[in-house]
Design a protein around this motif. Structure first.
Motif, PDB file in Angstrom:
ATOM      1  N   ALA A 504       0.804  -1.206  -0.055  1.00  0.00           N
ATOM      2  CA  ALA A 504      -0.045   0.162  -0.078  1.00  0.00           C
ATOM      3  C   ALA A 504       1.069   1.311  -0.011  1.00  0.00           C
ATOM      4  O   ALA A 504       2.235   1.251   0.464  1.00  0.00           O
ATOM      5  N   LEU A 505       0.279   2.384  -0.376  1.00  0.00           N
ATOM      6  CA  LEU A 505       1.161   3.777  -0.291  1.00  0.00           C
ATOM      7  C   LEU A 505       1.448   3.805   1.004  1.00  0.00           C
ATOM      8  O   LEU A 505       0.869   3.683   2.177  1.00  0.00           O
ATOM      9  N   ASP A 506       2.167   4.877   1.507  1.00  0.00           N
ATOM     10  CA  ASP A 506       2.944   5.106   2.532  1.00  0.00           C
ATOM     11  C   ASP A 506       1.963   5.908   3.508  1.00  0.00           C
ATOM     12  O   ASP A 506       2.089   5.675   4.900  1.00  0.00           O
ATOM     13  N   ASN A 507       1.236   6.620   2.754  1.00  0.00           N
ATOM     14  CA  ASN A 507       0.234   7.363   3.752  1.00  0.00           C
ATOM     15  C   ASN A 507      -0.961   6.779   3.872  1.00  0.00           C
ATOM     16  O   ASN A 507      -2.135   7.441   4.166  1.00  0.00           O
ATOM     17  N   SER A 508      -1.217   5.471   3.351  1.00  0.00           N
ATOM     18  CA  SER A 508      -2.308   4.897   3.397  1.00  0.00           C
ATOM     19  C   SER A 508      -2.850   4.278   4.994  1.00  0.00           C
ATOM     20  O   SER A 508      -1.825   4.210   5.783  1.00  0.00           O
ATOM     21  N   TYR A 509      -3.951   4.253   5.048  1.00  0.00           N
ATOM     22  CA  TYR A 509      -4.644   3.920   6.493  1.00  0.00           C
ATOM     23  C   TYR A 509      -4.234   2.451   6.822  1.00  0.00           C
ATOM     24  O   TYR A 509      -4.138   2.212   7.692  1.00  0.00           O
ATOM     25  N   VAL A 510      -3.954   1.661   5.539  1.00  0.00           N
ATOM     26  CA  VAL A 510      -3.636   0.254   5.776  1.00  0.00           C
ATOM     27  C   VAL A 510      -1.941   0.317   6.559  1.00  0.00           C
ATOM     28  O   VAL A 510      -2.087  -0.564   7.347  1.00  0.00           O
TER      29      VAL A 510
END
Length: 918
Positions: A504-510
């Protein structure tokens, strides 16, 4: 060995390319227009892009035939869902939403204020968008699966003040997976907890469930912005896939930056003050050629239905670097042709010199990528198929489309036309008004080639002699030893496996959810199934029971399992039998009472009792402290080794397998190292074969292979220093490493072997003079093409940048530093002194014959008739053939002198050819 030459393919290939270059130079428009039409037709395949996208994480990033997938199939075949949901017994991840809730102002989450907000949030979640949660939730005994932490306090925050909770188990309820950051007293009573986790399991394969999860994400993302006493981190079973798909979209803006950088650097490096010799449009066409290769190759494979994984999105960056590399080599060779020759002859000479070199690198690149298809990861297979095909198209377009444009540009130069206006410019060194923009077309009158750039002189006059200095060589050998030692040390420090949050992207809630899960809930790991897959196992037999207990004890003794944690239906059944005074050692009694016990006890999903026979059954073992990739790998290996030990033990033979759905992802640890080594070894051997066939000296081919291995070791070692794990993503880049390390080493080795200089030092200087600047151009342009990926928010693209940067850096250093030094010391490559003298004699005689014919023609063309001129030229031709025959004879005899000087000096041939010999 240095005298052995394996140029049986190199020579005819050079002549074939020379003919092709002449043909392309004569008919350039055909080779310019046809690739454009071909690219347009194949590019139509992009209409299938959305249908071909393959972004399933399990499908793309786990081994195709991993053991866990076979184990899952067995579990799903033999243990059916009875309708009552059990998180413990899931064979897949399930369909669910989850919340991790921590204190915002104080650490302890078990306070009245915090629990009141949690209970209110739980109510809001269960009433999302006015939907009836009971209709889509996973149910047990007709009720929705609830959250144990809230059930214990009976959904009343005030109850927490009068309760004493024990940890990790309270009144038979396991709290290890729902309470985190827990502090307990000597009686295992909870003093405080920093986090609480809530699960909302839904019915699987339901469109209503998917819609509810999307509403859940939307609601919680807005909820986190409210002022409150707790912090909320959320995740759903759809989140990882959705966030993974958005990663590819995040790099689309970077493509435009990349191509702008590549075009600008290519143009600047090819810029000339001479308004005729300027190569601005040639450089732009080289970048365009790489773009057409991507368009054609991707379109073709999309037409063919090849899955398009997200990892393929990095391929255009790579193809741009490869295309620009080949372009610089061709431009460099073009500039060394005589400007007074016809364009088709210049292009023929360019192809003869450059095409073999770029053919070697293309074959090695393509082979490296296609060998990557052997890996069991679909993401790697997809990347290698698309990239290997794109490299092939890049090569084809370089020798057709780019070559044709080079010829058209050559015609412009031959006509002395301005690079921008195409107006004819003056044939003077300086314009009368001093404007250098109105003149051009200057060249070196001694060599007849274009005026060399200052950087070429730097390599020839300064850098080459410095590098071949004896003291410099000693220093470089020690420097290389230090590089190799650091690289080997790093190889032993590298970590294996990919963390799922990196998809996932670095700033993702995941990512935030995974970080908090690791921080608060890593103390207790998966609850692993121990499945007895032997239908002939006699559960009622006391010896068999002892064997099973001994096997479970082996699992319990592992360092990563919770002591006394096995959940066994058989032990519960035997305890039930003792309370009921049943003789469960009797097979009939055992089987007669089993269905009633399973139904009443909740173990009905753990035993496959069909046709009065137990076909399979399962127990559960709780693991602990599985918080790192190393711990996951060790746990997987330990459980499988213990299962095999139980199966082959002479004392307690019990055929079991172990399974948890997380094992699907842990399986990468079992194959990643072996497959990476396999790909590298096979690809390196293929590179050696190609080098032996196309580089006219076997010893230099071995040096190319050595350079490949050296670069791979360096990249793998420094990966560890740069926090890059060995996983399916970095495996892709190590495959790339093979191809790119060949590029630099093959170019410099081929130039070294082909050099006509008499000594090894001079050969090294000549090779650097010829290819030093093109290699630096290629390295700089390639790094410029990928440097924007350093700013990407995706781990996949940042990893691509890191490894590609290491590959280019180490490949360049080997090409312009280490390899020239090693070749000059130990290479023993190149042509012998006799062969060089022989070639020089031939060239000198050709020049003498040409000058003689030219002089005679100037004197007699006005006096002789055409027939006389023709006869005169035929006479010169006969003289030249006689000279060449004698020259070849003398060359053979000179070789014999070198090999057997005493014998030859006593022969008549020596006295005949040496008039000074008595």
């Amino acid at each position: 060995m240095s005298r052995c030459r394996t140029d049986c393919l190199e020579k005819p290939l050079s002549m074939g390319f020379k003919w092709l270059g002449h043909f392309v130079g004569r008919y350039p428009w055909w080779f310019l227009v046809l690739p454009l039409f071909l690219s347009g037709g194949l590019g139509a395949g992009f209409i299938f892009l959305w249908d071909r996208e393959a972004n399933g994480i399990e499908d793309q990033f786990t081994p195709v035939n991993g053991p866990a997938k076979q184990e899952r199939k067995f579990v799903q075949d033999f243990f059916s869902d009875t309708g009552d949901f059990s998180q413990l017994r899931l064979s897949t991840e399930g369909t669910y939403a989850s919340l991790i809730i921590t204190g915002l102002r104080q650490k302890d989450i078990l306070t009245v204020a915090a629990l009141e907000e949690i209970i209110a949030l739980d109510d809001e979640v269960k009433n999302l968008a006015g939907k009836d949660f009971a209709n889509i939730c996973a149910q047990t005994s007709g009720e929705c699966m609830s959250n144990p932490a809230l059930d214990i306090i009976n959904n009343s925050a005030s109850n927490i003040e009068v309760m004493s909770l024990t940890y990790p188990e309270h009144e038979g309820v396991f709290l290890g997976s729902v309470l985190g950051g827990v502090q307990v007293n000597v009686n295992s009573e909870i003093i405080s907890a920093e986090a609480i986790r809530l699960y909302y399991f839904l019915r699987e394969n339901s469109t209503e469930s998917a819609a509810w999860l999307k509403d859940f994400i939307k609601f919680i993302s807005n909820y986190t912005e409210r002022p409150k006493t707790v912090s909320v981190f959320y995740y759903t079973s759809l989140s990882r896939e959705e966030e993974f798909e958005s990663s590819s979209a995040s790099v689309i803006p970077l493509f435009s930056i990349t191509y702008c950088l590549a075009i600008n650097i290519s143009i600047i490096s090819c810029l000339r003050l001479d308004c005729v010799r300027n190569k601005v449009w040639v450089a732009s066409c080289g970048v365009l050629s790489a773009g057409l290769a991507v368009l054609s190759s991707f379109g073709l494979l999309l037409f063919c239905g090849i899955p398009f994984a997200m990892t393929v999105a990095t391929s255009p960056f790579l193809i741009l670097g490869i295309g620009v590399d080949d372009m610089f080599i061709m431009i460099s060779c073009w500039q060394k042709t005589k400007v007074t020759d016809q364009v088709e002859d210049r292009l023929a000479d360019t192809y003869k010199e450059a095409a073999v070199s770029i053919t070697i690198t293309t074959l090695t690149d393509v082979l490296a990528f296609y060998i990557g298809l052997m890996t069991p990861f679909r993401s790697v297979q997809s990347f290698c198929m698309y990239t290997g095909t794109a490299v092939l198209f890049c090569y084809i377009y370089n020798i057709t489309f780019f070559g044709a444009f080079l010829a058209l540009n050559g015609r412009r130069e031959h006509a002395r036309r301005h690079w921008l206006t195409c107006m004819v410019v003056a044939d003077k060194n300086v314009c009368p008004d001093g404007n250098i923009c109105c003149v051009g077309g200057a060249y070196d009158e001694q060599t007849g080639t274009e005026t060399e750039m200052p950087i070429h002189s730097f390599f020839k006059k300064y850098y080459g002699p410095f590098l071949t200095n004896s003291w410099t060589k000693v220093f470089m050998v020690f420097l290389y030893g230090g590089y190799l030692a650091a690289s080997i040390y790093g190889c032993f420090q590298i970590q294996e496996g990919i963390e799922l949050k990196h998809l996932a992207l670095d700033n993702s809630y995941v990512v935030q959810y995974y970080d908090n899960e690791k921080k608060y809930f890593s103390e207790y790991g998966p609850n692993v199934m121990v499945v007895i897959n032997d239908k002939n196992f006699q559960y009622w037999n006391t010896n068999a029971q002892d064997s099973l207990d001994l096997c479970l004890q082996e699992f319990g003794n592992l360092s990563m399992t919770l002591q006394n944690s096995p959940v066994s239906w058989l032990n519960s059944y035997l305890f039930y039998g003792r309370n009921k005074s049943l003789n469960l050692n009797n097979e009939v009694i055992f089987k007669t009472n089993l269905p009633g016990f399973l139904k009443a006890s909740g173990f009905s999903q753990d035993v496959n009792f069909t046709d009065n026979q137990i076909l399979a059954s399962r127990m559960f073992v709780q693991t602990v402290n599985i918080s790192t990739a190393v711990a996951e790998k060790n746990m997987l290996n330990a459980f499988r080794e213990t299962a095999e030990k139980c199966s082959r033990s002479s004392e307690a033979e019990v055929h079991v397998l172990v399974y948890h759905f997380a094992f699907i992802y842990f399986d990468q640890y079992t194959v990643i190292v072996s497959n990476t080594i396999q790909n590298i070894v096979v690809a390196t051997l293929a590179m050696l074969v190609i080098s032996l066939l196309l580089i006219p000296n076997p010893l230099c081919s071995l040096w190319v292979t050595f350079a490949i291995a050296s670069v791979i070791v360096g990249v793998a070692g420094f990966m560890a220093f740069w926090d890059v794990n060995l996983d399916s993503i970095s495996m892709i880049n190590l495959v790339i490493c093979i191809g790119f390390s060949v590029d630099f080493s093959a170019h410099i080795s081929y130039a070294f072997v082909s050099s006509s200089e008499p000594s090894a030092n001079k050969k090294a200087i000549d090779a650097l003079y010829t290819l030093g600047y093109p290699m630096i151009q290629a390295a700089v342009s390639t790094i410029a093409g990928i440097v924007v990926l350093a700013a990407a928010q995706s781990y996949i693209f940042r990893t691509f940048f890191k490894i590609m940067f290491l590959v280019i850096l180490f490949g360049l250093v080997h090409g312009v530093v280490f390899l020239p030094v090693l070749l000059s010391l130990f290479g023993g490559c190149g042509k012998t002194l006799n062969s060089i003298q022989h070639e020089n004699d031939q060239k000198e005689h050709i020049n003498m014959s040409t000058h003689l014919a030219y002089a005679n023609s100037n004197q007699s063309f006005t006096k002789k008739e055409p027939f006389d001129i023709q006869m005169h030229m035929q006479e010169l031709s006969r003289e030249y053939k006689t000279y060449m025959k004698n020259s070849n004879k003398m060359y053979g005899e000179a070789t014999a002198v070198q090999e057997q000087p005493n014998t030859y000096r006593n022969s008549d041939a020596w006295r005949f050819n040496d008039p000074d010999c008595p």
